[in-house]
Structure formats: structure tokens, C-alpha cells
Design an enzyme around this catalytic site. Structure first.
Site, short mmCIF file in Angstrom:
data_model
loop_
_atom_site.label_atom_id
_atom_site.label_comp_id
_atom_site.label_asym_id
_atom_site.label_seq_id
_atom_site.Cartn_x
_atom_site.Cartn_y
_atom_site.Cartn_z
N SER A 42 1.15 -8.34 11.03
CA SER A 42 -0.56 -8.06 11.41
C SER A 42 -1.06 -9.00 10.42
O SER A 42 -1.51 -8.73 9.47
CB SER A 42 -0.77 -6.80 11.60
OG SER A 42 -0.54 -6.28 10.21
N HIS A 160 4.02 -3.06 14.33
CA HIS A 160 5.49 -2.88 13.65
C HIS A 160 6.32 -2.11 14.36
O HIS A 160 7.65 -1.99 13.87
CB HIS A 160 4.98 -2.37 12.32
CG HIS A 160 4.42 -3.24 11.16
ND1 HIS A 160 4.04 -2.61 9.96
CD2 HIS A 160 4.06 -4.49 11.56
CE1 HIS A 160 3.84 -3.67 9.38
NE2 HIS A 160 3.44 -4.82 10.21
N GLN A 168 -0.67 1.44 12.60
CA GLN A 168 0.40 0.68 12.49
C GLN A 168 1.24 1.55 11.42
O GLN A 168 2.58 1.50 11.47
CB GLN A 168 0.12 -0.65 11.66
CG GLN A 168 0.99 -1.32 11.09
CD GLN A 168 0.50 -3.11 10.69
OE1 GLN A 168 0.07 -3.71 11.30
NE2 GLN A 168 0.45 -2.84 9.35
N GLU A 169 0.63 2.31 10.42
CA GLU A 169 1.34 2.82 9.35
C GLU A 169 0.87 4.21 9.26
O GLU A 169 -0.15 4.65 9.07
CB GLU A 169 1.35 1.95 8.16
CG GLU A 169 1.94 0.60 8.30
CD GLU A 169 1.52 -0.25 7.15
OE1 GLU A 169 1.32 0.29 5.95
OE2 GLU A 169 1.50 -1.40 7.30
N GLU A 210 9.46 -1.49 8.93
CA GLU A 210 9.42 -1.43 7.59
C GLU A 210 10.13 -0.10 7.16
O GLU A 210 10.11 0.75 6.28
CB GLU A 210 7.86 -1.22 7.04
CG GLU A 210 7.18 -2.39 7.00
CD GLU A 210 5.57 -2.25 6.46
OE1 GLU A 210 5.22 -1.47 6.08
OE2 GLU A 210 4.92 -3.38 6.48
N ASP A 247 -2.71 3.27 7.83
CA ASP A 247 -2.87 2.11 7.99
C ASP A 247 -3.15 1.79 9.42
O ASP A 247 -2.22 1.30 10.15
CB ASP A 247 -2.19 0.92 7.46
CG ASP A 247 -2.53 -0.59 7.78
OD1 ASP A 247 -3.50 -0.65 8.13
OD2 ASP A 247 -1.75 -1.39 7.08
N GLU A 290 -6.59 2.81 5.80
CA GLU A 290 -6.54 1.30 5.46
C GLU A 290 -6.90 0.56 6.94
O GLU A 290 -6.66 1.26 7.90
CB GLU A 290 -5.29 1.02 5.14
CG GLU A 290 -5.00 -0.56 4.98
CD GLU A 290 -3.76 -0.90 4.53
OE1 GLU A 290 -3.01 -0.08 3.75
OE2 GLU A 290 -3.14 -2.18 4.86
N ASP A 317 -7.79 -4.26 3.66
CA ASP A 317 -6.55 -5.20 3.77
C ASP A 317 -6.85 -6.48 4.34
O ASP A 317 -7.31 -7.56 4.06
CB ASP A 317 -5.25 -4.58 4.34
CG ASP A 317 -4.12 -5.41 4.41
OD1 ASP A 317 -3.92 -6.43 3.93
OD2 ASP A 317 -3.30 -5.10 5.42
N LYS A 342 -2.14 -8.71 -1.90
CA LYS A 342 -0.88 -9.16 -1.36
C LYS A 342 -0.86 -10.70 -1.90
O LYS A 342 -1.84 -11.50 -1.41
CB LYS A 342 -0.74 -9.06 0.11
CG LYS A 342 -0.82 -7.64 0.82
CD LYS A 342 -0.84 -7.98 2.38
CE LYS A 342 -0.62 -6.49 2.91
NZ LYS A 342 -1.25 -6.72 4.16
N HIS A 370 3.35 -4.98 -0.27
CA HIS A 370 4.48 -5.88 0.37
C HIS A 370 4.04 -6.57 1.68
O HIS A 370 2.88 -6.09 2.20
CB HIS A 370 5.91 -5.15 0.69
CG HIS A 370 5.70 -4.18 1.78
ND1 HIS A 370 6.80 -3.57 2.30
CD2 HIS A 370 4.74 -3.47 2.30
CE1 HIS A 370 6.50 -2.62 3.17
NE2 HIS A 370 5.08 -2.69 3.11
N ARG A 371 4.81 -7.27 2.52
CA ARG A 371 4.69 -7.60 4.00
C ARG A 371 5.69 -6.96 4.85
O ARG A 371 6.85 -6.72 4.50
CB ARG A 371 4.58 -9.02 4.00
CG ARG A 371 3.51 -9.94 3.24
CD ARG A 371 2.25 -9.13 3.11
NE ARG A 371 1.68 -9.13 4.60
CZ ARG A 371 0.38 -10.09 5.06
NH1 ARG A 371 0.04 -11.14 4.22
NH2 ARG A 371 0.15 -9.89 6.11
N SER A 372 5.52 -6.87 6.07
CA SER A 372 6.49 -6.31 6.94
C SER A 372 7.75 -7.46 7.09
O SER A 372 8.74 -7.14 7.14
CB SER A 372 5.86 -6.49 8.39
OG SER A 372 5.21 -7.39 8.80
N LYS A 393 2.60 -0.14 -2.04
CA LYS A 393 2.86 0.03 -0.46
C LYS A 393 4.02 -0.87 -0.36
O LYS A 393 3.81 -2.04 -0.10
CB LYS A 393 1.74 -0.04 0.21
CG LYS A 393 1.83 0.60 1.72
CD LYS A 393 0.69 0.54 2.59
CE LYS A 393 0.37 -1.17 2.86
NZ LYS A 393 -0.03 -1.05 3.98
C1 2PG Z 1 -0.13 -4.12 6.23
C2 2PG Z 1 1.15 -5.19 6.17
C3 2PG Z 1 2.13 -4.70 5.07
P1 2PG Z 1 1.89 -6.88 7.82
O1 2PG Z 1 -1.04 -4.65 7.17
O2 2PG Z 1 -0.49 -3.63 5.36
O3 2PG Z 1 2.26 -3.11 5.48
O4 2PG Z 1 1.72 -5.42 7.39
O5 2PG Z 1 2.75 -7.45 6.33
O6 2PG Z 1 2.47 -6.90 8.81
O7 2PG Z 1 0.44 -7.73 7.83
MG MG Z 2 -2.46 -3.38 6.34
#
Ligand code: 2PG
Ligand code: MG
Length: 419
Positions: A42, A160, A168-169, A210, A247, A290, A317, A342, A370-372, A393
Site C-alpha cells: 500500500s 495485505h 489493513q492491520e 506480514e 492501521d 494509523e 503514514d 520508513k 518496516h514494509r510489507s 512496527k
Molecule cells: C504500512 C506498511 C507496513 P506497506 O502501511 O504501514 O505495514 O504497509 O509496506 O504495504 O505500505
Molecule cells: Mg501504514
């Protein structure tokens, strides 16, 4: 003062089976640094460009051979011979030679892999652990170094998790008073308790990108119900030992000024969505929210901040994309109380450190993420400690590319004791 002798890059696969860049930097004293760039799924529109070949014949167009050529032909001739301990100058040179606002010419992935590999090699050369080496580039404060509190992503939805649910999270976050190693234990305890809860409900415990579970649920609130039960069944107190977070990555369910989520039968305006979050918060006490609104929905963000920021961290983010201009706009508009950092969203270590510093100065909480599409590179763990981040995270406490970072924090925790 060791100099850069050689830079070699290659195409490797990340945890999603997609190509990324791994770079090796060798110094003239023999010190070596190896680093790879992560990729998002994303991806916010204000991020540095993750340069792909777009050659459909290879890896569905996701190859990175052009970005590697940029390292070999453009960056390497410029950087070889430079003092590796001058990270500012090295990153500045790469920014200048790229010359675009989003690193689209050389590629943020190319630049970041070099930036990190240089720092790792130079830390080796200085015989310093990476987190202490990076500290040299952080504005000094009197704060004692500590391990940030981990946010564990235990249910994966959105892009994800095969869109099983919209958000997403779904995160569990231990109380900040706990020691890191204890936080890791209780986070893992809740993760496995959740697996049982999910299976007892005859749902699938298969996982998303993840490592969080990705059951097919009828609403986003159902995920919170399952997690709350898992916390209780772990002999922990929700809202005391362990907190809940989300998130939403709301850009993935946003279209033409409207949001669409399973919990509601009609499309939502940003005002409606904020009212929904408020209702969810009354029921589940969210510590963390988030990307509740889309990356350009400033009015929605301001409304969310006014409505919830006294109880819940309002985290940007995609909104900020680790970009100093976006962060300064978010601060001046009173849109957030916390920010995700990030390094690959901006593309160099020095710029990422500066954005973290700016957030701290403004009194925001800092979450290093991190990233996915991760590799096993654990750089981000050292980076998080060096900026004294409040939270990290790194996904669920499973899968090699996630635990590489959590385990690195365990090693740093024991090193910090002997400092
Ligand atoms: C997020 C990230 C990491 P992605 O949205 O915070 O969890 O996802 O790396 O896919 O952008
Ligand atoms: Mg995010």
C-alpha cells in the site's frame, strides 16, 4: 577514515517473491556492509519511487535491473573514493545526482540500498554496533537509549490479506512500561492465543503478508472482538497490559471522496468515517489509529484529530510518507499526534533521521516501521534505537523477515545493559 573502494549490487527476492536490490559496499580497510531495500504494497503517492523495470517478460514487470545499472553506472563512479564516515555528504551527493523530488531518476530503492550499505560498512570500520554508529548522526539529547515498544500486526486485512476485511492491520501493543523482551513474549502469547480463538470460530488461520492471520470476517469490528478475546485468554488485561491499534490504510477503500467498509451498508463521508472510529474507540479503546483517512483528506484528518487525539494516537503514514514537507504541513494543520518513519519512503538515511528529528521537536510520537515487502535485512531495528523511537512496527512475531528485526532488538537490549 576509510574510503569507499567498491560498490556491487544485485537483484534478489523479497519476502513476497518480488525482486529488490541488495548492495555490497567494501571499504579500503576491508570493512563490508550489505543492505537491501524493502518495498511497500500500500504505497503512498508522496513516497520516493521504488524503481521497477516494467519489463513484463521478467517478474511481472517488477525487475530492478535498471535501478542496478543506475548504481553501477551513475552512483558508483561518484561515490568510490569518498570518506565512508561522511554519511551526510554521501547521501547529499546521491540526492543531487538524482535531482528529482521523489528520486524517480535513480530510484529510491537504488539510493537507499547504497545509503544503508555505506553506513553498515562504516560502522564495521569504526568497530561500533550500527545503532551506536547511527547515533553520531542524530542530534544529541539527554535521553537514555531504550528499545522502542513493539506494535504487533496480528490480523492482516486490506491489500495485505486478500481484502478479507477493509482495514489493513490490527495491532496489539504492550504497555510502554514493559521491558522489550517481556513485550515480545506477551505479543507472541497473544498471537498464538488468537490463532486458537480464530480456529475455535471455524475460521481460517492462514496468514497475510506480514504474518498476521487473515480470516474472512463480515466486519472490521469482528477482528477487534477476536483480538480482545485472545488478550483475555492470554491472562492479560486489555487496556492495561496490552492495547489495541489499527492501521486502516484507508486509501485502499477510498474512492471519489467516499469510503466503503464492510461494517456499513452505505458509502461514508470522512465525517461519517470519523464518527465510526469514535464509536469503535468507545467500545475497544484504541491506543493507535494509523491512516484513518486518505492521504489528501486534510479536513477529515483535522476532524479525526479533534475528535480522538486526547485518547488515541493519530498516526500519519501515507499522509506524511517520511517527507519533511508533508510532515510540516501535517504539524501546522494539527492533523496528527504521531508519525510513521520508513527510510524507504524518503530514500536516504540522513533524510529519514531528519524527519524523525523534526517529529520529535514537534512533540509527536515516532513509530519506525518496516514494509510489507521486507527482506531479512535488520537495519531498521538499529535505526529505530538510534533515533530513540517510541514504537516500532515490524509485523507479526513470526516469519523470518519479521523476526529478523524483533530478534535484532533482543540483541540490542542485551548490549544496552552493558553500555
Ligand atoms: C504500512 C506498511 C507496513 P506497506 O502501511 O504501514 O505495514 O504497509 O509496506 O504495504 O505500505
Ligand atoms: Mg501504514
Amino acid at each position: 577514515m576509510a574510503k569507499i573502494k567498491q560498490i556491487n549490487s544485485r537483484e534478489i527476492l523479497n519476502a513476497k517473491g518480488e525482486p529488490t536490490i541488495e548492495t555490497t559496499v567494501i571499504l579500503n580497510d576491508g570493512a563490508v556492509g550489505i543492505a537491501s531495500a524493502p518495498s511497500g504494497t500500500s504505497v503512498g503517492k508522496y513516497e520516493a519511487v521504488d524503481l521497477k523495470d516494467n519489463d513484463e517478460k521478467r517478474y511481472q514487470g517488477k525487475g530492478v535491473l535498471n535501478a542496478i545499472t543506475n548504481i553501477d553506472k551513475i552512483l558508483s563512479p561518484l561515490l568510490v573514493g569518498m570518506d565512508a564516515s561522511n554519511q551526510q555528504l554521501i547521501d547529499k551527493k546521491m540526492i543531487e545526482i538524482d535531482g528529482t523530488v521523489n528520486k524517480s531518476k535513480i530510484g529510491g530503492n537504488a539510493i537507499l540500498s547504497v545509503s544503508i550499505a555505506v553506513a553498515k560498512a562504516s560502522a564495521r570500520s569504526a568497530v561500533l554496533p550500527l545503532f551506536l554508529y547511527l547515533r553520531e548522526y542524530v542530534k544529541k539529547d539527554d535521553q537514555q537509549l531504550k528499545i522502542p515498544t513493539p506494535c504487533f500486526n496480528v490480523i492482516n486485512g486490506g491489500k495485505h490479506g486478500g481484502k478479507s476485511i477493509d482495514f489493513q492491520e490490527f495491532l496489539v501493543i504492550p504497555a510502554t512500561s514493559k521491558k522489550y523482551s517481556e513485550s515480545l513474549e506477551i505479543g507472541t502469547r497473544v498471537y498464538f492465543s488468537l490463532k486458537k480463538v480464530i480456529e475455535n470460530n471455524n475460521l481460517s488461520s492462514l496468514v497475510g503478508f506480514e504474518g498476521g492471520f487473515s480470516p474472512k470476517l463480515t466486519s472490521n469490528q469482528d477482528a477487534l472482538i477476536l483480538i480482545k478475546k485472545a488478550i483475555e485468554e492470554s491472562n492479560l488485561r486489555a487496556g492495561f497490559d496490552m492495547f489495541l491499534g489499527i492501521d486502516a490504510a484507508s486509501d485502499s477503500f477510498y474512492n471519489e471522496n467516499k469510503y466503503i467498509i464492510k461494517d456499513k451498508s452505505t458509502t461514508l463521508t470522512s465525517k461519517d468515517l470519523v464518527a465510526f472510529y469514535k464509536m469503535v474507540n468507545e467500545q475497544f479503546h484504541l491506543l493507535y489509529l494509523e491512516d484513518g483517512l486518505s492521504e489528501d483528506d486534510w479536513d477529515g484528518w483535522k476532524e479525526l484529530y479533534t475528535t480522538m487525539s486526547t485518547q488515541t494516537m493519530i498516526v500519519g503514514d501515507d499522509l506524511v510518507a517520511t517527507n519533511p514537507f508533508r510532515l510540516s504541513e501535517a504539524i501546522s494543520k494539527n492533523a496528527i499526534s504521531a508519525v510513521i518513519i520508513k527510510p524507504n519512503q524518503i530514500g536516504t538515511i540522513i533524510e529519514a533521521l531528519a524527519v524523525a528529528e523534526m517529529a520529535k521537536q514537534a512533540g509527536l510520537k515516532v513509530i519506525v516501521s518496516h514494509r510489507s515487502g521486507e527482506t531479512n535485512d535488520d537495519f531498521i531495528a538499529d535505526f529505530a534505537v538510534s533515533v530513540n523511537a517510541d514504537y516500532v512496527k515490524f509485523g507479526a512475531p513470526v516469519r523470518g523477515e519479521r523476526v529478523a528485526k524483533y530478534n535484532r532488538l533482543l540483541a540490542i537490549e542485551s548490549q544496552l545493559k552493558s553500555l
